[in-house]
Design an enzyme around this catalytic site. Structure first.
Site, PDB file in Angstrom:
ATOM      1  N   ALA A  71       0.872  -1.173   0.000  1.00 28.07           N
ATOM      2  CA  ALA A  71       0.000   0.000   0.000  1.00 28.07           C
ATOM      3  C   ALA A  71       0.909   1.223   0.000  1.00 28.07           C
ATOM      4  O   ALA A  71       1.019   1.952   0.979  1.00 28.07           O
ATOM      5  CB  ALA A  71      -0.917  -0.003   1.219  1.00 28.07           C
ATOM      6  N   CYS A 131      -6.391   4.022 -10.117  1.00 24.19           N
ATOM      7  CA  CYS A 131      -6.149   5.231  -9.343  1.00 24.19           C
ATOM      8  C   CYS A 131      -7.489   5.813  -8.904  1.00 24.19           C
ATOM      9  O   CYS A 131      -8.485   5.715  -9.629  1.00 24.19           O
ATOM     10  CB  CYS A 131      -5.411   6.275 -10.192  1.00 24.19           C
ATOM     11  SG  CYS A 131      -3.719   5.820 -10.602  1.00 24.19           S
ATOM     12  N   LYS A 168      -3.845  -0.749 -18.240  1.00 23.72           N
ATOM     13  CA  LYS A 168      -3.594  -1.780 -17.224  1.00 23.72           C
ATOM     14  C   LYS A 168      -4.812  -1.883 -16.314  1.00 23.72           C
ATOM     15  O   LYS A 168      -5.171  -0.917 -15.618  1.00 23.72           O
ATOM     16  CB  LYS A 168      -2.348  -1.446 -16.405  1.00 23.72           C
ATOM     17  CG  LYS A 168      -1.961  -2.566 -15.441  1.00 23.72           C
ATOM     18  CD  LYS A 168      -0.628  -2.281 -14.777  1.00 23.72           C
ATOM     19  CE  LYS A 168      -0.187  -3.481 -13.941  1.00 23.72           C
ATOM     20  NZ  LYS A 168       1.127  -3.249 -13.290  1.00 23.72           N
ATOM     21  N   ASN A 195      -3.493  -5.800 -12.760  1.00 20.08           N
ATOM     22  CA  ASN A 195      -2.904  -5.067 -11.656  1.00 20.08           C
ATOM     23  C   ASN A 195      -3.085  -5.902 -10.387  1.00 20.08           C
ATOM     24  O   ASN A 195      -3.732  -6.949 -10.416  1.00 20.08           O
ATOM     25  CB  ASN A 195      -3.588  -3.700 -11.516  1.00 20.08           C
ATOM     26  CG  ASN A 195      -2.621  -2.620 -11.041  1.00 20.08           C
ATOM     27  OD1 ASN A 195      -1.795  -2.869 -10.166  1.00 20.08           O
ATOM     28  ND2 ASN A 195      -2.732  -1.435 -11.612  1.00 20.08           N
ATOM     29  N   GLY A 247       1.279 -11.012 -13.152  1.00 21.77           N
ATOM     30  CA  GLY A 247       0.717 -11.565 -11.927  1.00 21.77           C
ATOM     31  C   GLY A 247       1.373 -12.868 -11.531  1.00 21.77           C
ATOM     32  O   GLY A 247       0.946 -13.935 -11.965  1.00 21.77           O
ATOM     33  N   GLY A 248       2.428 -12.797 -10.759  1.00 19.93           N
ATOM     34  CA  GLY A 248       3.064 -14.001 -10.243  1.00 19.93           C
ATOM     35  C   GLY A 248       3.985 -14.713 -11.204  1.00 19.93           C
ATOM     36  O   GLY A 248       4.279 -15.899 -11.017  1.00 19.93           O
ATOM     37  N   GLY A 269       7.270  -9.075 -11.928  1.00 20.24           N
ATOM     38  CA  GLY A 269       7.146  -8.037 -10.918  1.00 20.24           C
ATOM     39  C   GLY A 269       7.671  -8.435  -9.566  1.00 20.24           C
ATOM     40  O   GLY A 269       8.844  -8.244  -9.262  1.00 20.24           O
ATOM     41  N   THR A 270       6.826  -9.039  -8.750  1.00 22.51           N
ATOM     42  CA  THR A 270       7.185  -9.352  -7.370  1.00 22.51           C
ATOM     43  C   THR A 270       8.434 -10.224  -7.266  1.00 22.51           C
ATOM     44  O   THR A 270       9.218 -10.085  -6.325  1.00 22.51           O
ATOM     45  CB  THR A 270       6.001 -10.051  -6.669  1.00 22.51           C
ATOM     46  OG1 THR A 270       4.851  -9.198  -6.761  1.00 22.51           O
ATOM     47  CG2 THR A 270       6.290 -10.312  -5.207  1.00 22.51           C
TER      48      THR A 270
END
Length: 326
Positions: A71, A131, A168, A195, A247-248, A269-270
């Site tokens: 966050a 957003c 996105k 997202n 995503g993953g 990403g992560t």
């Protein structure tokens, strides 16, 4: 790297389909310590906003099983700093750069697109519709097809003619296909799916929410099945619209799963947080996975999961006959 990995995202041609996910690669300088960013298909920037933002106070990150809750409040250097400091550095490194843009009003999205209009070195724009719209009680643009389409339309109107624009989308909606159709109708050349999902964790030590912002975006392997589902559904509805799957993605087989569902590219990403060199590794593993399945080109695998059982792509390389023992 073999030519079978070349891909196209509408008018954008890339040497391979592995990108970084927005917000996970910093300015690019951080990842450049571990691998050559120019080897990737493209680098997607952190979402650029009109003014500099520090984001939310800490704690703003929490680990969850197979995922990460964040966050951050979209911290951004602001468009001025991005254009003066970050983009020139990426161009010097020969990095194909997709600029993620965000805002709190339709006008802010259009303003950023206009600032990028005559700037060289921008390969595409990714419109982050996750957003809050200050003109609509803070509800996310991406929650409603009309609101999502409005920001895409603004970016398309002010962006350089011919510059690819991707929307996105977030999965926290009733029907992501409806949102996707609205964005494409508004001028999006392609879509990025997905997202982060909204989630929450509670610290059982403090007995309070683990994040200052209470809830946050869940990313990582935990959301990959949801992301694959979204890509599959949107590709079925819009088979000619290029999709970037997110995503993953942590391995070449993860990337292949997205491609089979209908993505023409994937974004890591992560995984970068614990393996900053994950991009080149995923790319290598994907190349190996395509070769092991005798797929001559990446394009032959895009959406292959939608084909009937027994379908053989035209470019599948014939299996070499076993040699008889001498």
């Amino acid at each position: 790297m073999s030519d079978r990995l070349r891909t196209t995202l509408g008018p954008l041609e890339l040497p391979n389909p592995v990108l970084t996910a927005s917000g996970c690669g910093g300015t690019g300088r951080e990842l450049a310590q571990f691998s050559d960013l120019a080897r990737l298909g493209a680098f997607v920037t952190t979402s650029v906003m009109p003014q500099a933002r520090a984001g939310r106070p800490t704690p703003r990150v929490a680990e969850t099983p197979s995922g990460l809750l964040t966050a951050t409040g979209l911290p951004s250097p602001g468009v001025e700093t991005f254009l003066e400091r970050d983009l020139p550095w990426l161009i010097e490194q020969g990095v194909r750069t997709i600029v993620s843009v965000a805002g709190n009003s339709v006008e802010e999205y259009g303003d950023i697109a206009s600032r990028l209009r005559n700037v060289p070195g921008v390969a595409a724009i990714e419109v982050n519709v996750a957003c809050p719209n200050v003109e609509d009680r803070g509800r996310m643009f991406g929650w409603h097809p009309t609101a999502a389409a409005s920001v895409v339309r603004a970016v398309r109107a002010y962006a350089r003619p011919g510059l690819p624009v991707f929307a996105k989308l977030a999965p926290d909606v009733t029907d992501i296909v409806t949102i996707a159709l609205a964005c494409v109708d508004a001028g999006a050349d392609g879509l990025t799916l997905i997202n982060a999902m909204e989630g929450m964790a509670i610290d059982t030590g403090t007995l309070r929410p683990a994040l200052t912002g209470v809830s946050g975006g869940l990313s990582g392997p935990a959301i990959r099945p949801v992301a694959v589902r979204c890509v599959y559904q949107v590709h079925a509805a819009l088979p000619s619209t290029p999709i970037i799957g997110v995503g993953g993605v942590a391995s070449g087989l993860d990337a292949l799963e997205f491609i089979l569902a209908g993505a023409s590219a994937v974004a890591v990403g992560t995984a970068l947080f614990h393996d900053p060199a994950a991009g080149p590794r995923v790319l290598r593993e994907l190349d190996e996975a395509l070769g092991a399945r005798r797929l001559g080109r990446l394009a032959d695998a895009v959406g292959l999961a939608h084909k009937p059982a027994g379908y053989v792509p035209p470019q599948v390389r014939p299996q070499e006959p076993e040699k008889e023992p001498q």
